[in-house]
Design a protein around this motif. Sequence first.
Motif, PDB file in Angstrom:
ATOM      1  N   CYS A  85       0.648  -1.307   0.032  1.00  0.00           N
ATOM      2  CA  CYS A  85      -0.103  -0.067   0.040  1.00  0.00           C
ATOM      3  C   CYS A  85       0.924   1.199  -0.147  1.00  0.00           C
ATOM      4  N   LYS A  86       2.055   1.120   0.739  1.00  0.00           N
ATOM      5  CA  LYS A  86       2.823   2.270   0.627  1.00  0.00           C
ATOM      6  C   LYS A  86       3.445   2.655  -0.636  1.00  0.00           C
ATOM      7  N   GLY A 114      -0.098   8.673  -5.937  1.00  0.00           N
ATOM      8  CA  GLY A 114      -0.528   9.723  -5.375  1.00  0.00           C
ATOM      9  C   GLY A 114      -1.784   9.512  -4.578  1.00  0.00           C
ATOM     10  N   VAL A 115      -2.258   8.673  -4.035  1.00  0.00           N
ATOM     11  CA  VAL A 115      -3.231   8.206  -3.418  1.00  0.00           C
ATOM     12  C   VAL A 115      -3.036   8.343  -1.745  1.00  0.00           C
ATOM     13  N   ALA A 116      -4.017   8.486  -0.809  1.00  0.00           N
ATOM     14  CA  ALA A 116      -3.690   8.506   0.678  1.00  0.00           C
ATOM     15  C   ALA A 116      -3.672   7.203   1.041  1.00  0.00           C
ATOM     16  N   HIS A 117      -2.465   6.691   1.829  1.00  0.00           N
ATOM     17  CA  HIS A 117      -2.438   5.408   2.310  1.00  0.00           C
ATOM     18  C   HIS A 117      -3.010   5.279   3.724  1.00  0.00           C
ATOM     19  N   LEU A 118      -4.414   4.615   3.773  1.00  0.00           N
ATOM     20  CA  LEU A 118      -5.344   4.692   5.071  1.00  0.00           C
ATOM     21  C   LEU A 118      -4.862   3.365   5.744  1.00  0.00           C
ATOM     22  N   MET A 164     -13.727   5.531  12.747  1.00  0.00           N
ATOM     23  CA  MET A 164     -12.474   5.830  12.506  1.00  0.00           C
ATOM     24  C   MET A 164     -12.068   5.989  11.125  1.00  0.00           C
ATOM     25  N   MET A 165     -12.612   5.146  10.422  1.00  0.00           N
ATOM     26  CA  MET A 165     -12.016   4.823   9.045  1.00  0.00           C
ATOM     27  C   MET A 165     -12.884   5.847   8.169  1.00  0.00           C
ATOM     28  N   SER A 166     -14.168   6.041   8.305  1.00  0.00           N
ATOM     29  CA  SER A 166     -15.084   6.983   7.878  1.00  0.00           C
ATOM     30  C   SER A 166     -14.305   8.444   7.811  1.00  0.00           C
ATOM     31  N   ASN A 167     -13.951   8.783   9.162  1.00  0.00           N
ATOM     32  CA  ASN A 167     -13.380  10.055   9.281  1.00  0.00           C
ATOM     33  C   ASN A 167     -12.041  10.137   8.421  1.00  0.00           C
ATOM     34  N   ALA A 168     -11.045   9.156   8.261  1.00  0.00           N
ATOM     35  CA  ALA A 168      -9.905   9.237   7.720  1.00  0.00           C
ATOM     36  C   ALA A 168     -10.315   9.316   6.013  1.00  0.00           C
ATOM     37  N   ILE A 169     -11.373   8.484   5.721  1.00  0.00           N
ATOM     38  CA  ILE A 169     -11.484   8.608   4.166  1.00  0.00           C
ATOM     39  C   ILE A 169     -11.926  10.165   3.724  1.00  0.00           C
ATOM     40  N   LEU A 195      -6.912   1.494   0.833  1.00  0.00           N
ATOM     41  CA  LEU A 195      -7.365   0.742   2.251  1.00  0.00           C
ATOM     42  C   LEU A 195      -6.594  -0.229   2.670  1.00  0.00           C
ATOM     43  N   ASP A 196      -5.830  -0.344   3.699  1.00  0.00           N
ATOM     44  CA  ASP A 196      -4.863  -1.349   4.029  1.00  0.00           C
ATOM     45  C   ASP A 196      -5.360  -1.929   5.516  1.00  0.00           C
ATOM     46  N   GLY A 197      -6.161  -3.127   5.519  1.00  0.00           N
ATOM     47  CA  GLY A 197      -6.398  -3.431   6.654  1.00  0.00           C
ATOM     48  C   GLY A 197      -8.019  -3.262   6.981  1.00  0.00           C
ATOM     49  N   PHE A 198      -8.607  -2.324   6.148  1.00  0.00           N
ATOM     50  CA  PHE A 198      -9.921  -2.151   6.371  1.00  0.00           C
ATOM     51  C   PHE A 198     -10.714  -2.449   4.868  1.00  0.00           C
ATOM     52  N   PRO A 199     -11.750  -2.907   4.609  1.00  0.00           N
ATOM     53  CA  PRO A 199     -12.755  -3.709   5.763  1.00  0.00           C
ATOM     54  C   PRO A 199     -12.088  -4.988   6.010  1.00  0.00           C
TER      55      PRO A 199
END
Length: 234
Positions: free
Chosen positions: A17-18, A25-29, A67-72, A82-86
């Motif tokens: 994911c990193k 250029g996407v966010a690693h969550l 928690m993940m909704s906030n991060a997204i 998404l790494d580890g979710f869902p």
Amino acid sequence: MRIVVLGAPGAGKGTHCKRIADRYGVAHLSSGDILRRERAEGSELGRKAQSYMDAGSLVPDDLIVEMMSNAIQKAGPAGFVLDGFPRTVRQAEALDGSLAAAQSGVDIVLNLQVDDGVVLDRITGRRSCPQCGAVYHVRNMPPKVDGVCDVDGTKLVQRPDDTEAVVKNRIETYYRQTEPVVDYYKAARTVHNIDANKDADSVAAVLFKKLDAFAAKRGKTPAKADASKGTKVR
Ligand code: AP5
């Protein structure tokens, strides 16, 4: 791009994911990284999550979904990986529901497949930087100087849930609660199974080929031509 990466503990989700985040250029969550940060900060969420994580069990869905909704919501316009979710069908349903409410959805699901024997070796040999989150392996991906982070020189540590006993529970938990998520996605879309037993560069090459093809259909090009040196960021 809205990318989901599935896989057992130690499959290489964080490592790849990193690399995906660097290249596109996407966010690693990473749900695991966010939880570990919450714990380090001593937040209420971190305190609630602690006993589940130490035992290798899943943190309750309600806490994780919020928690993940906030991060997204905080991810930039380029999208996220998404790494580890869902990690449960309930979490996958909640993710689909919240993306649909925003007139979007998951674009591509990648499933890293790895043998159980490989998992144990990878996890017990993992060392991480408590400062920047970079991930190494004592043999497969050693740092340049033994026990020291290449990025910032911090002393590397072993995660407290990376002991053999806890890893066994994490693997059992994966088969019981997370593998059904693969079938959940398969019911509605293509799930791209990737052989993650190979060395990390070979796995990355297969992932990038699939994602490049997907990005090309959207008229996009990777943010970077090559991100071969992956380290995990928080
Ligand atoms: P989390 O941090 O997500 O742990 P995990 O899923 O068990 O995954 P890992 O981080 O162990 O492995 P990885 O697949 O990222 O592998 P990595 O790239 O590091 O979750 C921890 C805990 O938080 C959970 O147990 C749970 O309690 C809680 N939690 C998190 N999300 C949750 C959710 N959604 N719901 C409920 N609870 C949640 O690689 C591993 C090692 O192998 C490294 O040393 C790496 O260098 C090496 N390596 C990687 N790929 C290769 C390769 N191809 N060849 C050789 N070595 C490799």
